[in-house]
Enzyme design. Structure first.
Site, PDB file in Angstrom:
ATOM      1  NE  ARG A  27      -1.011   2.327   3.038  1.00 44.88           N
ATOM      2  CZ  ARG A  27      -0.629   3.493   3.461  1.00 44.88           C
ATOM      3  NH1 ARG A  27      -0.511   4.537   2.770  1.00 44.88           N
ATOM      4  NH2 ARG A  27       0.136   3.650   4.620  1.00 44.88           N
ATOM      5  CG  HIS A 221       7.712   7.694   5.358  1.00 43.26           C
ATOM      6  ND1 HIS A 221       7.378   6.957   4.296  1.00 43.26           N
ATOM      7  CD2 HIS A 221       6.351   7.311   6.135  1.00 43.26           C
ATOM      8  CE1 HIS A 221       6.201   6.704   4.002  1.00 43.26           C
ATOM      9  NE2 HIS A 221       5.438   6.826   5.195  1.00 43.26           N
ATOM     10  CB  CYS A 252       2.949  10.247   1.338  1.00 41.63           C
ATOM     11  SG  CYS A 252       0.974  11.001   1.400  1.00 41.63           S
TER      12      CYS A 252
END
Ligand code: HMG
Ligand code: MG
Length: 316
Positions: A27, A221, A252
């Site tokens: 995802r 991250h 993102c």
């Protein structure tokens, strides 16, 4: 390192004995790829992750296909992996997303809030409070159906538009998500700017506000190479759920400075050395990420994948 390619086990006394890895590569990793990965390749990726021993694998997002075109095949993908004996959470931003997920039999969903107004606008086209209002019926309906709900909170440490994010601002939205009925929260360092002291300070403030580490996951991250150090700091505070992405894929699309997530392999290597078993077969996981890197046409950013995979013997 031992001769079988694993770290020597030297435990410490200040860490949990069990850690649950919440795998987000399919995802968070694939949502950010320029090229759209074929559905069948995604399904094989998820299958291989399950075979490597991951037990929670975030499969896809039921968001607007124009906002995240890379995951526009959620309806096609989910049925291909639904029978795997693992938990398969999916992201749902609103009731439309929940309807789509429930129609396919999803039993775990995640809403995703922001600690900052700028990212709430960029990612959800809403203010922070409007986004919370959008999630409210999603969580209520999911809980009424006994569906597990994770609440993500992005920009917990820093925001590309607003800079440093005040801790009380993060605590407020965490409380709102839990009050709404979320079963667990995931604290997102969306752009990878956290450092360990900041992690400890946020966890302490949350604990003080009645939100213990047992309901929290951490989602780092690795933009500045701090993800593993931040994870260790969180584990030392009692957090036992860690988000990671196979091969360090990630980012993102609505936060340009976001790079890959903490690589699952780097996490597993560290946990193994600390004597914390995750049930994951590191060799199989590395082979999976090397295979995916081949499909994506560039080497994995994970140091452990690069150290343990050999291009000439890479699994195809
Ligand atoms: P909007 O444009 O405000 O949508 O977007 P709307 O509510 O005004 O609806 C407009 C149209 O979209 C309507 O269709 C809806 O039916 C349709 P129309 O009536 O015009 O024909 N629509 C949908 N269609 C399919 N599925 C849906 C859906 N919802 C509405 N679910 C919206 C609002 C929330 C939809 C949009 O902003 C969106 O999809 N955002 C998703 C962004 C995203 O996925 N970002 C990445 C995930 S977050 C992340 O990566 C961070 C994380 O990793 C943690 C961290 O690192 O911090 C989790
Ligand atoms: Mg993320």
């Amino acid at each position: 390192m031992t001769v079988d390619g694993l770290p020597m086990v030297v435990p410490t006394t200040d860490l949990p004995t069990r850690v649950r890895i919440h795998e987000v590569g399919a995802r968070d990793g694939l949502q950010n790829e320029k090229a759209t990965v074929p559905t069948e390749v995604k399904a094989e990726f998820v299958r291989r992750l399950a075979e490597a021993g991951l037990t929670t694998i975030e499969a896809t997002s039921f968001v607007h296909p124009k906002w995240v075109p890379q995951l526009a095949d959620a309806e096609q993908l989910y049925p291909l992996v639904a029978d795997l004996p693992v938990a398969l959470p999916v992201l749902v931003p609103n009731e439309r997303g929940l309807d789509r997920a429930l129609a396919l039999g999803a039993r775990r969903v995640a809403v995703f809030a922001s600690a900052t107004e700028s990212f709430a606008k960029a990612n959800l086209n809403r203010t922070v409070d409007e986004a919370l209002a959008m999630f409210d019926p999603v969580v209520a309906r999911a809980k009424a159906d006994d569906v597990h709900v994770r609440g993500y909170l992005s920009m917990c440490f820093g925001d590309p538009w607003e800079g440093a994010v005040p801790i009380p601002q993060v605590v407020r939205v965490c409380k709102a998500l839990l009050d709404m009925g979320c079963d667990e929260l995931s604290l997102g360092d969306t752009i990878g700017v956290a450092t360990p002291g900041h992690v400890v300070a946020l966890l302490a403030a949350l604990d003080e506000a009645g939100i213990p580490p047992s309901v929290l996951g951490v989602h780092f991250h690795d933009t500045y190479g701090q993800a593993l150090a931040n994870t260790l700091a969180a584990l030392q505070q009692g957090v036992t759920t860690v988000d990671a992405s196979a091969g360090g894929l990630g980012g993102c699309p609505y936060a340009k400075s976001a790079t890959g997530n903490l690589a699952t392999e780097d996490l597993v290597w560290m946990l193994r050395g600390l004597g914390i078993d995750t049930g994951i077969d590191l060799g199989r996981l590395v082979a999976t990420s090397a295979w995916m890197a081949n499909r994506l046409g560039r080497p994995s950013p994970s140091r452990t994948v690069r150290a343990l995979s050999h291009e000439d013997t890479e699994e195809q």
